[in-house]
Every structure is written in structure tokens, then in C-alpha cells.
Motif scaffolding. Structure first.
Motif, PDB file in Angstrom:
ATOM      1  N   ARG A 261       0.738  -1.132  -0.149  1.00  0.00           N
ATOM      2  CA  ARG A 261       0.032  -0.053  -0.111  1.00  0.00           C
ATOM      3  C   ARG A 261       0.886   1.239   0.066  1.00  0.00           C
ATOM      4  NH1 ARG A 261      -2.992  -0.856   4.969  1.00  0.00           N
ATOM      5  NH2 ARG A 261      -3.530   1.487   4.841  1.00  0.00           N
ATOM      6  N   ALA A 262       1.864   1.250   0.791  1.00  0.00           N
ATOM      7  CA  ALA A 262       2.804   2.383   0.701  1.00  0.00           C
ATOM      8  C   ALA A 262       3.645   2.826  -0.486  1.00  0.00           C
ATOM      9  CB  ALA A 262       3.946   2.149   1.775  1.00  0.00           C
ATOM     10  N   VAL A 263       4.116   1.627  -1.314  1.00  0.00           N
ATOM     11  CA  VAL A 263       4.357   1.879  -2.484  1.00  0.00           C
ATOM     12  C   VAL A 263       3.398   2.480  -3.627  1.00  0.00           C
ATOM     13  CG1 VAL A 263       5.333   0.419  -4.574  1.00  0.00           C
ATOM     14  CG2 VAL A 263       6.121   0.065  -2.190  1.00  0.00           C
ATOM     15  N   THR A 264       2.207   1.914  -3.458  1.00  0.00           N
ATOM     16  CA  THR A 264       1.280   2.478  -4.522  1.00  0.00           C
ATOM     17  C   THR A 264       0.923   3.950  -4.062  1.00  0.00           C
ATOM     18  OG1 THR A 264       0.076   0.361  -4.328  1.00  0.00           O
ATOM     19  CG2 THR A 264      -1.295   2.143  -4.934  1.00  0.00           C
ATOM     20  N   ARG A 265       0.960   4.412  -2.745  1.00  0.00           N
ATOM     21  CA  ARG A 265       0.739   5.667  -2.389  1.00  0.00           C
ATOM     22  C   ARG A 265       1.856   6.729  -3.072  1.00  0.00           C
ATOM     23  NH1 ARG A 265      -1.552   4.568   3.668  1.00  0.00           N
ATOM     24  NH2 ARG A 265      -3.830   4.008   3.020  1.00  0.00           N
ATOM     25  N   VAL A 266       3.192   6.173  -2.691  1.00  0.00           N
ATOM     26  CA  VAL A 266       4.479   6.836  -3.318  1.00  0.00           C
ATOM     27  C   VAL A 266       4.266   7.047  -5.082  1.00  0.00           C
ATOM     28  CG1 VAL A 266       6.946   6.826  -3.907  1.00  0.00           C
ATOM     29  CG2 VAL A 266       6.015   6.074  -1.526  1.00  0.00           C
ATOM     30  N   LEU A 267       3.718   5.924  -5.555  1.00  0.00           N
ATOM     31  CA  LEU A 267       3.768   6.137  -6.961  1.00  0.00           C
ATOM     32  C   LEU A 267       2.687   6.859  -7.413  1.00  0.00           C
ATOM     33  CD1 LEU A 267       4.330   2.395  -8.092  1.00  0.00           C
ATOM     34  CD2 LEU A 267       5.867   4.142  -8.150  1.00  0.00           C
ATOM     35  N   GLY A 268       1.713   7.175  -6.464  1.00  0.00           N
ATOM     36  CA  GLY A 268       0.326   8.008  -6.764  1.00  0.00           C
ATOM     37  C   GLY A 268       0.600   9.450  -6.458  1.00  0.00           C
ATOM     38  N   LEU A 269       1.932   9.906  -5.881  1.00  0.00           N
ATOM     39  CA  LEU A 269       2.161  11.198  -5.969  1.00  0.00           C
ATOM     40  C   LEU A 269       2.553  11.839  -7.089  1.00  0.00           C
ATOM     41  CD1 LEU A 269       4.491  10.880  -2.859  1.00  0.00           C
ATOM     42  CD2 LEU A 269       2.101  11.721  -2.737  1.00  0.00           C
ATOM     43  N   ASP A 270       2.384  13.210  -6.967  1.00  0.00           N
ATOM     44  CA  ASP A 270       2.707  14.132  -8.209  1.00  0.00           C
ATOM     45  C   ASP A 270       4.117  13.871  -8.522  1.00  0.00           C
ATOM     46  OD1 ASP A 270      -0.068  14.811  -8.837  1.00  0.00           O
ATOM     47  OD2 ASP A 270       0.067  16.617  -7.671  1.00  0.00           O
ATOM     48  N   GLY A 271       4.644  14.121  -9.854  1.00  0.00           N
ATOM     49  CA  GLY A 271       5.891  14.039 -10.331  1.00  0.00           C
ATOM     50  C   GLY A 271       6.539  12.902 -10.390  1.00  0.00           C
ATOM     51  N   PRO A 272       7.901  12.873 -10.818  1.00  0.00           N
ATOM     52  CA  PRO A 272       8.562  11.604 -11.047  1.00  0.00           C
ATOM     53  C   PRO A 272       8.796  10.839  -9.705  1.00  0.00           C
ATOM     54  CG  PRO A 272       9.828  13.584 -12.030  1.00  0.00           C
ATOM     55  CD  PRO A 272       8.681  13.950 -11.027  1.00  0.00           C
ATOM     56  N   PRO A 273       8.716   9.348  -9.669  1.00  0.00           N
ATOM     57  CA  PRO A 273       8.765   8.915  -8.382  1.00  0.00           C
ATOM     58  C   PRO A 273      10.092   9.090  -7.553  1.00  0.00           C
ATOM     59  CG  PRO A 273       8.191   7.410 -10.115  1.00  0.00           C
ATOM     60  CD  PRO A 273       8.455   8.494 -10.640  1.00  0.00           C
ATOM     61  N   ARG A 274       9.709   9.454  -6.383  1.00  0.00           N
ATOM     62  CA  ARG A 274      10.808   9.547  -5.463  1.00  0.00           C
ATOM     63  C   ARG A 274      11.373   8.180  -4.404  1.00  0.00           C
ATOM     64  NH1 ARG A 274       9.383  14.284  -1.739  1.00  0.00           N
ATOM     65  NH2 ARG A 274       7.176  13.961  -2.142  1.00  0.00           N
ATOM     66  N   LEU A 275      12.430   7.890  -4.741  1.00  0.00           N
ATOM     67  CA  LEU A 275      12.894   6.491  -4.271  1.00  0.00           C
ATOM     68  C   LEU A 275      13.465   6.475  -2.762  1.00  0.00           C
ATOM     69  CD1 LEU A 275      14.609   5.123  -7.235  1.00  0.00           C
ATOM     70  CD2 LEU A 275      12.327   5.074  -6.817  1.00  0.00           C
ATOM     71  N   PRO A 276      12.802   5.886  -1.872  1.00  0.00           N
ATOM     72  CA  PRO A 276      13.298   5.933  -0.289  1.00  0.00           C
ATOM     73  C   PRO A 276      14.624   5.346  -0.478  1.00  0.00           C
ATOM     74  CG  PRO A 276      11.478   4.427  -0.766  1.00  0.00           C
ATOM     75  CD  PRO A 276      11.670   5.026  -2.143  1.00  0.00           C
ATOM     76  N   ASN A 277      15.440   5.652   0.543  1.00  0.00           N
ATOM     77  CA  ASN A 277      16.678   4.954   0.919  1.00  0.00           C
ATOM     78  C   ASN A 277      16.697   4.376   2.319  1.00  0.00           C
ATOM     79  OD1 ASN A 277      17.180   7.173   2.341  1.00  0.00           O
ATOM     80  ND2 ASN A 277      18.848   8.377   0.998  1.00  0.00           N
ATOM     81  N   ARG A 278      15.376   4.666   3.013  1.00  0.00           N
ATOM     82  CA  ARG A 278      15.635   4.146   4.234  1.00  0.00           C
ATOM     83  C   ARG A 278      14.100   3.510   4.558  1.00  0.00           C
ATOM     84  NH1 ARG A 278      14.883   8.277   8.252  1.00  0.00           N
ATOM     85  NH2 ARG A 278      14.761  10.451   6.872  1.00  0.00           N
ATOM     86  N   LEU A 279      13.854   3.080   5.521  1.00  0.00           N
ATOM     87  CA  LEU A 279      12.251   2.521   6.120  1.00  0.00           C
ATOM     88  C   LEU A 279      12.300   2.671   7.521  1.00  0.00           C
ATOM     89  CD1 LEU A 279      11.464  -0.925   5.098  1.00  0.00           C
ATOM     90  CD2 LEU A 279      13.563  -0.143   5.284  1.00  0.00           C
ATOM     91  N   GLU A 280      11.169   2.822   7.932  1.00  0.00           N
ATOM     92  CA  GLU A 280      10.682   2.354   9.467  1.00  0.00           C
ATOM     93  C   GLU A 280       9.728   1.499   9.538  1.00  0.00           C
ATOM     94  OE1 GLU A 280       9.714   6.311  10.819  1.00  0.00           O
ATOM     95  OE2 GLU A 280      11.608   7.101  10.350  1.00  0.00           O
ATOM     96  N   VAL A 281       9.787   0.678  10.428  1.00  0.00           N
ATOM     97  CA  VAL A 281       8.719  -0.321  11.010  1.00  0.00           C
ATOM     98  C   VAL A 281       8.195  -0.113  12.350  1.00  0.00           C
ATOM     99  CG1 VAL A 281       8.129  -2.806  11.345  1.00  0.00           C
ATOM    100  CG2 VAL A 281       9.276  -2.027   9.325  1.00  0.00           C
ATOM    101  N   LEU A 282       6.876   0.042  12.532  1.00  0.00           N
ATOM    102  CA  LEU A 282       6.283   0.365  13.583  1.00  0.00           C
ATOM    103  C   LEU A 282       5.407  -0.896  14.135  1.00  0.00           C
ATOM    104  CD1 LEU A 282       5.417   2.574  16.073  1.00  0.00           C
ATOM    105  CD2 LEU A 282       3.367   2.873  14.608  1.00  0.00           C
ATOM    106  N   VAL A 283       5.435  -1.136  15.440  1.00  0.00           N
ATOM    107  CA  VAL A 283       4.608  -2.348  15.839  1.00  0.00           C
ATOM    108  C   VAL A 283       4.078  -1.790  17.109  1.00  0.00           C
ATOM    109  CG1 VAL A 283       4.753  -4.493  17.363  1.00  0.00           C
ATOM    110  CG2 VAL A 283       6.157  -4.215  15.229  1.00  0.00           C
ATOM    111  N   ARG A 284       2.619  -1.921  17.032  1.00  0.00           N
ATOM    112  CA  ARG A 284       2.065  -1.609  18.688  1.00  0.00           C
ATOM    113  C   ARG A 284       1.338  -3.015  19.351  1.00  0.00           C
ATOM    114  NH1 ARG A 284      -2.414   2.352  17.366  1.00  0.00           N
ATOM    115  NH2 ARG A 284      -3.951   0.569  17.086  1.00  0.00           N
ATOM    116  N   TYR A 285       1.582  -3.039  20.436  1.00  0.00           N
ATOM    117  CA  TYR A 285       1.280  -4.262  21.297  1.00  0.00           C
ATOM    118  C   TYR A 285      -0.370  -3.876  21.978  1.00  0.00           C
ATOM    119  CZ  TYR A 285       6.373  -5.572  21.111  1.00  0.00           C
ATOM    120  OH  TYR A 285       7.158  -6.091  20.407  1.00  0.00           O
ATOM    121  N   ASP A 286      -0.859  -4.963  22.558  1.00  0.00           N
ATOM    122  CA  ASP A 286      -2.063  -5.013  22.752  1.00  0.00           C
ATOM    123  C   ASP A 286      -2.277  -4.062  24.128  1.00  0.00           C
ATOM    124  OD1 ASP A 286      -0.800  -6.396  24.590  1.00  0.00           O
ATOM    125  OD2 ASP A 286      -2.032  -8.306  24.037  1.00  0.00           O
TER     126      ASP A 286
END
Length: 340
Positions: A261-286
Motif C-alpha cells: 500500500r505504501a508503494v502504491t501511494r508513493v507512485l500516486g504522488l505528483d511528479g517523478p517517483p521519489r525512491l526512499p533509501n531507508r524505511l521504518e517499521v512500527l509495531v503496536r502491542y495490545d
């Protein structure tokens, strides 16, 4: 200043009711293991966002359930904002379904008439109910739209603001959370009129400096009225909540879905695709606690397979399987470079 706060009512649920007439006027929820958005008919029963779907099914078997359709919501959001920008170029998004609009000088002295026209356009062209609050500041406009729901319009003119502002409860104020309110309550401060005569130095022992400054400005009626145009997106995120689990296959599958879903959203932004060079992962516990892990990519990319692998490595670093708590949400953020 004439500001509007426009907010589509029960956005996800309204989109589903728009697209499926059999859902209209009936209690229903958009959910995937937990409720993402209940219709107003469902809210009347006591259902709220974040409630486990199994609880809803057990207690209210008559409630209808639909899945989450991200593409439909993104399309509806884009069309809503096209309408907002038709009325003024000064639009500050708050989320996918709400925004502040500065219509100063564009309302021709009739802010109610302009708001009526905006609501009618949203209903006719997008098929969604939009509540609107009109005020001199962001606070008053947002509080007005909140009171106008569902599918209503409230205009706070100078006379009404003069009567209403002093009586506003501090826990109603945008940005004042439970912890801050407890501190204000303990200090004997309950409504805006209790702040009269106080300055920042008086409030700094109770709340943060930024909050002290904000509260003083609200008491004096000089709070924020500036609509800020969004710059280029600095990041794109995707998250999903679900029934708490420590099952590896479940957590990984949801994270992979978020990556796509995140990749699809990036590709949907205006202008040429901007390629990330890092990422973050979030986990939430109960129990509400969260774990965030960040890491670089070997090379900038939007290749979903590469991102899923990298996200999986960061997920492992949270040691969620050995934690003892159940995971109730995972998400990914792709920080984006500035446009070339």
C-alpha cells in the motif's frame, strides 16, 4: 479572517454506503479484525473505532461489516480536495477527509452561503456528506464543524465567539489531551475564562512552554488563523490494526500488505517517483506500547520485494514473538527525498 473546517462525516463508512445502497441508513462498520470506521447508525449503538470486530459481531449481530478498500477512499479523498481547491487555493489538509480553507475575501461577505455551496458540491459530485464549521480561527472553525456533525453547518460569527470562547472547556480544546487536562484540572483551571489574567510564565509550571503559549493565545483570542499550504510529502506511511496476535505468519502478512500500500501511494504522488533509501517499521502491542525500528536500504528503491524483505528484518528486531504481548498493529513508513 474567514476560515472553514470541512470534514467528511464517517468517511470510510460513508464511502461504503455511497457505493452500496443496501448499507444506507443501517448500522455498519468498515473493519478488518478491528473497527476502522463505524457509520453513525453503528455509533448510536455504542460502537467505536478500534473495537474488536469479534466483540461487535457478538454483541450486535445485526451490524453489517465491510472490508477496507483503500483505493476507493483515496479516490474519494482526491475528489473532495479538488472541490476544496475550487473554492480557494489556500487549503491545509488535516487528513484524507478534512481540511482548513482560508476563504477570506472569497466569501463575498456570505461565509454561510459559500459553505452551503461547498457542501452541496461534495454531495452532488462525490456523493458524501461534509460537515463544515466557519470561524475566525482554526480552533473555532474546527470546534464548529465538530458540533455540526453529522452533515451540518455552524457559523461562529464575532458575537457567538465572544459568548462561546470563555465557556469552552479546556478538555475540548484541540491539542489538549487527557494528561494535560489533568494537570490543568489539578491547578483549578477548567474553562477558557479561568485562563484570563494568566500569562505564559504562570502556566509553564503546569504545562509545556508550547502549550502555555497556545492556551494564552486562546484566552486572548489570538490563536492560530494561518492556513499553511502543504509542501512536498516527506514520507508515506501505511498501517493496519488487527486482533492481537503473536503469530508470525499473520504479522508478516499484514506488514507485507502495508508495504504494498505504501508503494502504491508513493507512485500516486505528483511528479517523478521519489525512491526512499531507508524505511521504518512500527509495531503496536495490545497494551498500547509501541516499538519503532529504522534502517537503511542498500540502494534507493520502490521494489516491493526488496522493501518487504527489509521491513521483515526490522520487524524481527522488535522480537515481538518473544515479547509476551500480542501485536495489534503494524505499519511502515517510507521517508522520501526532496523532489529534484
Amino acid at each position: 479572517m474567514v476560515l472553514l473546517h470541512a470534514d467528511a462525516d464517517a468517511f470510510f463508512a460513508s464511502v461504503e454506503q455511497r457505493d452500496d445502497p443496501s448499507l444506507r441508513g443501517r448500522p455498519m462498520v468498515v473493519a478488518h479484525e478491528v473497527v476502522a470506521c463505524p457509520s453513525y447508525e453503528a455509533r448510536a449503538l455504542g460502537i467505536h473505532a478500534g473495537m474488536p470486530l469479534r466483540q461487535v459481531r457478538r454483541r450486535w449481530p445485526q451490524v453489517l461489516v465491510t472490508g477496507y478498500r483503500s483505493e476507493a477512499y483515496e479516490e474519494a479523498s482526491a475528489r473532495l480536495f479538488e472541490i476544496f481547491r475550487r473554492f480557494t487555493p489556500l487549503v491545509e489538509p488535516g487528513s484524507v477527509e478534512e481540511a482548513f480553507l482560508d476563504v477570506t475575501g472569497r466569501d463575498r461577505g456570505d461565509p454561510r452561503g459559500l459553505a452551503v455551496a461547498l457542501r452541496a458540491a461534495a454531495r452532488a459530485e462525490v456523493g458524501l456528506p461534509v460537515s463544515v464549521g466557519v470561524g475566525r480561527t482554526k480552533l473555532m472553525a474546527k470546534l464548529a464543524s465538530r458540533r455540526a456533525k453529522p452533515d451540518g453547518l455552524i457559523v461562529v460569527d464575532a458575537e457567538l465567539e465572544a459568548r462561546a470562547r470563555p465557556r469552552l472547556r479546556l478538555d475540548e480544546l484541540w491539542g489538549v489531551g487527557p494528561t494535560t487536562y489533568e494537570k490543568l484540572h489539578a491547578a483549578g483551571l477548567f474553562v477558557v475564562s479561568d485562563l484570563h489574567g494568566l500569562d505564559e510564565d504562570d502556566l509553564k509550571p503546569i504545562v509545556t512552554t508550547a502549550m502555555a503559549r497556545r492556551l494564552v493565545s486562546i484566552a486572548r483570542g489570538t490563536d492560530d488563523a494561518t492556513v499553511r499550504l502543504p509542501g512536498p510529502r516527506r514520507s508515506v506511511s501505511a498501517t493496519r490494526s488487527f486482533a492481537a496476535t503473536r503469530t508470525r505468519s499473520k504479522v508478516v502478512a499484514v506488514l507485507d500488505e502495508c508495504v504494498d500500500r505504501a508503494v502504491t501511494r508513493v507512485l500516486g504522488l505528483d511528479g517523478p517517483p521519489r525512491l526512499p533509501n531507508r524505511l521504518e517499521v512500527l509495531v503496536r502491542y495490545d497494551d498500547g506500547a509501541q516499538a519503532l525500528r529504522r534502517g537503511p536500504l542498500e540502494a534507493p528503491t520502490l521494489d516491493p520485494a526488496v522493501l518487504r524483505t527489509a521491513a521483515g528484518h526490522l520487524l524481527e528486531q522488535t522480537a515481538y514473538e518473544d515479547d509476551g504481548r500480542g501485536v495489534s498493529m503494524v505499519g511502515i513508513t517510507l521517508p522520501l527525498p526532496a523532489p529534484a
